[in-house]
Design a protein around this motif. Structure first.
Motif, PDB file in Angstrom:
ATOM      1  N   PRO A  27       0.826  -1.211   0.000  1.00 31.23           N
ATOM      2  CA  PRO A  27       0.000   0.000   0.000  1.00 31.23           C
ATOM      3  C   PRO A  27       0.859   1.260   0.000  1.00 31.23           C
ATOM      4  N   ALA A  28       0.425   2.276  -0.728  1.00 30.66           N
ATOM      5  CA  ALA A  28       1.131   3.557  -0.743  1.00 30.66           C
ATOM      6  C   ALA A  28       0.812   4.337   0.534  1.00 30.66           C
ATOM      7  N   ILE A  29       1.628   5.350   0.795  1.00 29.32           N
ATOM      8  CA  ILE A  29       1.403   6.232   1.941  1.00 29.32           C
ATOM      9  C   ILE A  29       0.306   7.229   1.565  1.00 29.32           C
ATOM     10  N   ARG A  30      -0.717   7.289   2.380  1.00 31.04           N
ATOM     11  CA  ARG A  30      -1.809   8.228   2.115  1.00 31.04           C
ATOM     12  C   ARG A  30      -1.579   9.514   2.907  1.00 31.04           C
ATOM     13  N   VAL A  31      -1.517  10.631   2.204  1.00 34.07           N
ATOM     14  CA  VAL A  31      -1.378  11.939   2.838  1.00 34.07           C
ATOM     15  C   VAL A  31      -2.646  12.735   2.551  1.00 34.07           C
ATOM     16  N   VAL A  32      -3.278  13.241   3.597  1.00 32.02           N
ATOM     17  CA  VAL A  32      -4.500  14.024   3.418  1.00 32.02           C
ATOM     18  C   VAL A  32      -4.284  15.450   3.906  1.00 32.02           C
ATOM     19  N   ARG A  33      -5.074  16.359   3.349  1.00 32.52           N
ATOM     20  CA  ARG A  33      -5.043  17.750   3.791  1.00 32.52           C
ATOM     21  C   ARG A  33      -6.459  18.200   4.114  1.00 32.52           C
ATOM     22  N   LEU A  34      -6.628  18.721   5.317  1.00 34.63           N
ATOM     23  CA  LEU A  34      -7.889  19.313   5.740  1.00 34.63           C
ATOM     24  C   LEU A  34      -7.722  20.826   5.732  1.00 34.63           C
ATOM     25  N   GLN A  35      -8.697  21.518   5.182  1.00 36.97           N
ATOM     26  CA  GLN A  35      -8.648  22.979   5.136  1.00 36.97           C
ATOM     27  C   GLN A  35      -9.883  23.528   5.842  1.00 36.97           C
ATOM     28  N   GLY A 165      12.960   4.199  -3.803  1.00 33.92           N
ATOM     29  CA  GLY A 165      13.193   2.856  -4.308  1.00 33.92           C
ATOM     30  C   GLY A 165      11.921   2.147  -4.723  1.00 33.92           C
ATOM     31  N   GLN A 166      10.772   2.823  -4.587  1.00 38.41           N
ATOM     32  CA  GLN A 166       9.493   2.255  -4.989  1.00 38.41           C
ATOM     33  C   GLN A 166       8.864   3.148  -6.048  1.00 38.41           C
ATOM     34  N   SER A 167       7.904   2.601  -6.776  1.00 38.75           N
ATOM     35  CA  SER A 167       7.196   3.391  -7.782  1.00 38.75           C
ATOM     36  C   SER A 167       5.699   3.227  -7.580  1.00 38.75           C
ATOM     37  N   LEU A 168       4.957   4.318  -7.788  1.00 40.72           N
ATOM     38  CA  LEU A 168       3.512   4.321  -7.589  1.00 40.72           C
ATOM     39  C   LEU A 168       2.823   3.607  -8.746  1.00 40.72           C
ATOM     40  N   VAL A 169       1.939   2.663  -8.420  1.00 35.69           N
ATOM     41  CA  VAL A 169       1.171   1.939  -9.430  1.00 35.69           C
ATOM     42  C   VAL A 169      -0.289   1.883  -8.994  1.00 35.69           C
ATOM     43  N   GLU A 170      -1.176   1.827  -9.956  1.00 35.79           N
ATOM     44  CA  GLU A 170      -2.613   1.693  -9.711  1.00 35.79           C
ATOM     45  C   GLU A 170      -3.162   2.804  -8.817  1.00 35.79           C
ATOM     46  N   GLY A 171      -2.474   3.932  -8.771  1.00 34.52           N
ATOM     47  CA  GLY A 171      -2.996   5.088  -8.054  1.00 34.52           C
ATOM     48  C   GLY A 171      -2.721   5.120  -6.570  1.00 34.52           C
ATOM     49  N   ASP A 172      -2.770   3.959  -5.887  1.00 37.37           N
ATOM     50  CA  ASP A 172      -2.608   3.969  -4.433  1.00 37.37           C
ATOM     51  C   ASP A 172      -1.775   2.795  -3.921  1.00 37.37           C
ATOM     52  N   LYS A 173      -0.928   2.241  -4.795  1.00 37.41           N
ATOM     53  CA  LYS A 173      -0.057   1.135  -4.394  1.00 37.41           C
ATOM     54  C   LYS A 173       1.374   1.438  -4.826  1.00 37.41           C
ATOM     55  N   CYS A 174       2.329   0.757  -4.189  1.00 38.60           N
ATOM     56  CA  CYS A 174       3.738   0.945  -4.521  1.00 38.60           C
ATOM     57  C   CYS A 174       4.354  -0.384  -4.933  1.00 38.60           C
ATOM     58  N   ARG A 175       5.132  -0.339  -5.999  1.00 38.13           N
ATOM     59  CA  ARG A 175       5.891  -1.516  -6.415  1.00 38.13           C
ATOM     60  C   ARG A 175       7.258  -1.444  -5.758  1.00 38.13           C
ATOM     61  N   LYS A 176       7.545  -2.450  -4.941  1.00 43.92           N
ATOM     62  CA  LYS A 176       8.814  -2.506  -4.217  1.00 43.92           C
ATOM     63  C   LYS A 176       9.712  -3.519  -4.918  1.00 43.92           C
ATOM     64  N   LEU A 177      10.896  -3.090  -5.327  1.00 40.19           N
ATOM     65  CA  LEU A 177      11.814  -3.944  -6.072  1.00 40.19           C
ATOM     66  C   LEU A 177      12.939  -4.405  -5.166  1.00 40.19           C
ATOM     67  N   PHE A 178      13.144  -5.730  -5.092  1.00 37.11           N
ATOM     68  CA  PHE A 178      14.260  -6.310  -4.356  1.00 37.11           C
ATOM     69  C   PHE A 178      15.290  -6.806  -5.362  1.00 37.11           C
ATOM     70  N   VAL A 179      16.541  -6.504  -5.103  1.00 37.57           N
ATOM     71  CA  VAL A 179      17.615  -6.917  -6.000  1.00 37.57           C
ATOM     72  C   VAL A 179      18.509  -7.903  -5.273  1.00 37.57           C
ATOM     73  N   GLY A 180      18.813  -9.039  -5.920  1.00 41.25           N
ATOM     74  CA  GLY A 180      19.668 -10.046  -5.306  1.00 41.25           C
ATOM     75  C   GLY A 180      20.674 -10.584  -6.303  1.00 41.25           C
ATOM     76  N   ARG A 181      21.669 -11.321  -5.800  1.00 42.25           N
ATOM     77  CA  ARG A 181      22.708 -11.890  -6.661  1.00 42.25           C
ATOM     78  C   ARG A 181      22.842 -13.379  -6.370  1.00 42.25           C
ATOM     79  N   ARG A 182      23.099 -14.179  -7.387  1.00 39.85           N
ATOM     80  CA  ARG A 182      23.411 -15.590  -7.201  1.00 39.85           C
ATOM     81  C   ARG A 182      24.308 -16.040  -8.340  1.00 39.85           C
ATOM     82  N   LEU A 183      24.962 -17.181  -8.157  1.00 38.63           N
ATOM     83  CA  LEU A 183      25.739 -17.755  -9.241  1.00 38.63           C
ATOM     84  C   LEU A 183      24.795 -18.263 -10.316  1.00 38.63           C
ATOM     85  N   ARG A 184      25.259 -18.249 -11.546  1.00 38.17           N
ATOM     86  CA  ARG A 184      24.394 -18.520 -12.690  1.00 38.17           C
ATOM     87  C   ARG A 184      23.683 -19.862 -12.580  1.00 38.17           C
TER      88      ARG A 184
END
Length: 214
Positions: A27-35, A165-184
């Protein structure tokens, strides 16, 4: 290619680490403003009050905490929870004209539907804030009485943001990318993530001052 060369080359390639990526949706961070508008404010009296901005902010924060005591509207950043704050709230006040004062409250909010703190019931941040406005919650302390009665309709905005390190998708969600290494030619271990990169994503959030771009 001669077999005498091909086999050592294949062996060498199998030892070269490859970069693999896995992703998850959070889930993305929701920020609201009340005036809140006070269109019959005694502006001349406001300007004479020493440390008015601090007094006004503390009063509005007391109002938010009162609402949150009954309806769980306040969200928090993942690693910085504060029992006396409300979603890292920022409060500003502006003189619109000689009789009009405006308060803006921006904070990290819980997702709708928000829960009642005492009974099995749900509502929305806007609805409970609007009810509070009509009930006088934004005159909760004597400090705000100099502003007079607020307008009956609350202005409401919201936006969604992601951590670095995340990108907003579908308006209110975040895509979190994990990067790893292994031998071929090795299998992918479940915990063989690049811990340093994962740590940077998890624990270096964008500050609220940057988030508030409404």
């Amino acid at each position: 290619m001669p077999n005498s060369i091909q086999f050592p080359l294949l062996l060498l390639l199998s030892l070269v680490p490859v970069i693999l990526c896995q992703e998850s949706i959070v889930p993305a961070i929701r920020v609201v403003r009340l005036q809140i508008d006070y269109e019959n404010a005694d502006i001349s009296s406001v300007q004479k009050i020493n440390k008015w901005n601090s007094i006004m902010r503390n009063s509005v924060m007391a109002s938010l905490r009162f609402i949150n005591k009954h309806w769980l509207i306040c969200g928090e950043e993942e690693d910085e929870k504060s029992p006396i704050d409300c979603g890292k709230a920022q409060v500003t006040g502006d003189i619109v004209n000689d009789h009009h004062y405006q308060i803006n409250v921006t904070f990290i909010s819980g997702r709708d539907p928000v829960k009642n703190a005492k009974v099995e019931a749900t509502s929305t941040v806007f609805a409970v804030s609007q009810i509070g406005l009509k009930g006088g919650i934004f005159q909760y302390t004597n400090a705000l009485k100099v502003l007079g009665k607020p307008s009956g309709t609350l202005k409401f905005d919201e936006a969604f943001f992601c951590y670095r390190g995340q990108s907003l998708v579908e308006g209110d969600k975040c895509r979190k990318l994990f990067v790893g290494r292994r031998l071929r030619d090795s299998e992918w271990p479940a915990n063989d993530m690049d811990e340093e990169r994962t740590r940077n994503v998890e624990h270096n959030p964008i500050r609220l001052g940057t988030l508030i771009a409404l």
